[in-house]
Design a protein around this motif. Structure first.
Motif: not given
Length: 365
Positions: A195, A211, A214, A308
């Motif tokens: 990530t 990401k 998500e 992230v």
């Protein structure tokens, strides 16, 4: 591989300082007299091939530490299989200075263009200079007498009333830095977090945003959006060298990177020491910053916290406001106590993800 094949691989058609390039286009032989046709491009120190280990790429069962113990590796093609050529861990500098790696570095510097450093040599002047001085540069690098030039300070507009400070290396130093960066990338990419998206091949800001969304959609509605104060200007040299030394076993490479970190900066006609920081503007700073912040990634992964990161922009996701506050407090202590970086608590956001900006975009619930 049969004796004839091994002999062909160890032929020395092209020498350059301490390295050679071997093009094995067709190897005929084998213990059973069978024809063996391969295509490979291997870069090996010319007097040390007996110590080298050519093996298949590690399987899924092979641990990361077994794959990368500080020894540089080259991925090549032999027959229909990928192979990994792993050099002895104390010969990384020879690999950095192989003709192919240096040529690739030159092409990248040329493609990036950009203005010259303190010597004002432009990219267009680089090739004839390298042709004339390549032996001198290579020998000084191998003999650890090479001295990088100070970078040239340039300030570009960032926000209203603010600027971003860049350090522009000379074009020759950019080629050397790029050649180092290419090898570091080969060694460290498998170690970086899934990530982490900034300054990495095949990864982008849009992937980082997807990401993050998500994670939010999976039920994490609160976050800690970290602000690392003047990150690139405040990286601890001693901590970074310590981290590099855990993987890189060639002390000459560590020394060369340290020289770049300590090369100084020219602000106008005035020289200033650089006792901390990794100047933005050179090919080395992106991967060095990722090596430093991978320590943060590992700590977050150890705690089981979804996050992230894109360069020094990092968002940690939580399921409640109280959890976000606890994470902010504890991770700030880790960053400041272990990595010797500064968290700007005024700019660090703790709370709902709704409307929180990341890489210029706002999250949706």
């Amino acid at each position: 591989m049969g004796r004839a094949a091994r002999q062909a691989v160890t032929t020395n058609p092209q020498k350059s300082a301490d390295a050679i390039v071997v093009n094995a286009l067709k190897l005929v032989g084998g213990d059973e007299g069978q024809n063996l046709t391969t295509r490979a491009r291997l870069y090996l120190p010319d007097e040390r091939r007996k110590a080298e280990n050519i093996r298949k790429l590690p399987s899924e069962e092979c641990s990361e530490s077994e794959r990368y113990e500080g020894a540089p590796t080259l991925i090549g093609i032999v027959g229909d299989e990928l192979v990994e050529v792993q050099l002895s861990s104390d010969r990384m500098l020879e690999y950095i200075l192989t003709p192919d790696n240096l040529n690739r570095a030159y092409r990248q510097v040329k493609a990036n263009k950009g203005s010259g450093g303190i010597d004002r040599m432009e990219v267009e002047q680089l090739l004839p200079y390298l042709r004339e001085h390549k032996e001198e540069i290579t020998e000084s690098l191998l003999g650890v007498s090479y001295r990088p030039n100070p970078v040239r300070r340039v300030e570009i507009p960032k926000e209203v009333g603010k600027t971003r400070r860049l350090g522009i290396p000379t074009v020759v130093d950019r080629v050397v830095q790029q050649s180092i960066s290419q090898v570091l990338s080969l060694v460290y990419e498998p170690k970086f977090s899934e990530t982490s998206y900034g300054f990495r091949p095949g990864r982008s800001a849009h992937q980082a945003l997807r990401k993050a969304q998500e994670i939010i959609n999976s039920g994490y509605k609160y976050c800690v959006a970290l602000d690392l104060e003047k990150f690139f200007d405040t990286v601890s040299h001693s901590k970074l060298i310590q981290l590099l030394g855990e993987t890189i076993k060639d002390g000459r490479v560590i020394s060369l990177i340290h020289k770049y970190l300590n090369a100084g900066v020219m602000v106008g006609h005035k020289y200033e020491d650089t006792t901390e920081g990794v100047p933005q503007g050179g090919p080395l700073s992106p991967i060095l910053s990722n090596i430093m912040l991978t320590e943060l990634d590992r700590e977050l992964e150890r705690r089981g916290l979804p996050f992230v990161r894109y360069a020094d922009d990092c968002v940690i996701f939580c399921k409640s406001p109280r959890a976000a506050e606890r994470v902010c407090e504890s991770i700030s202590k880790f960053i400041e106590g272990k990595l010797f970086l500064k968290v700007n608590r005024e700019k660090t956001h703790v709370g709902s993800v709704h409307g929180q900006k990341f890489l210029g975009y706002s999250f949706n619930m």
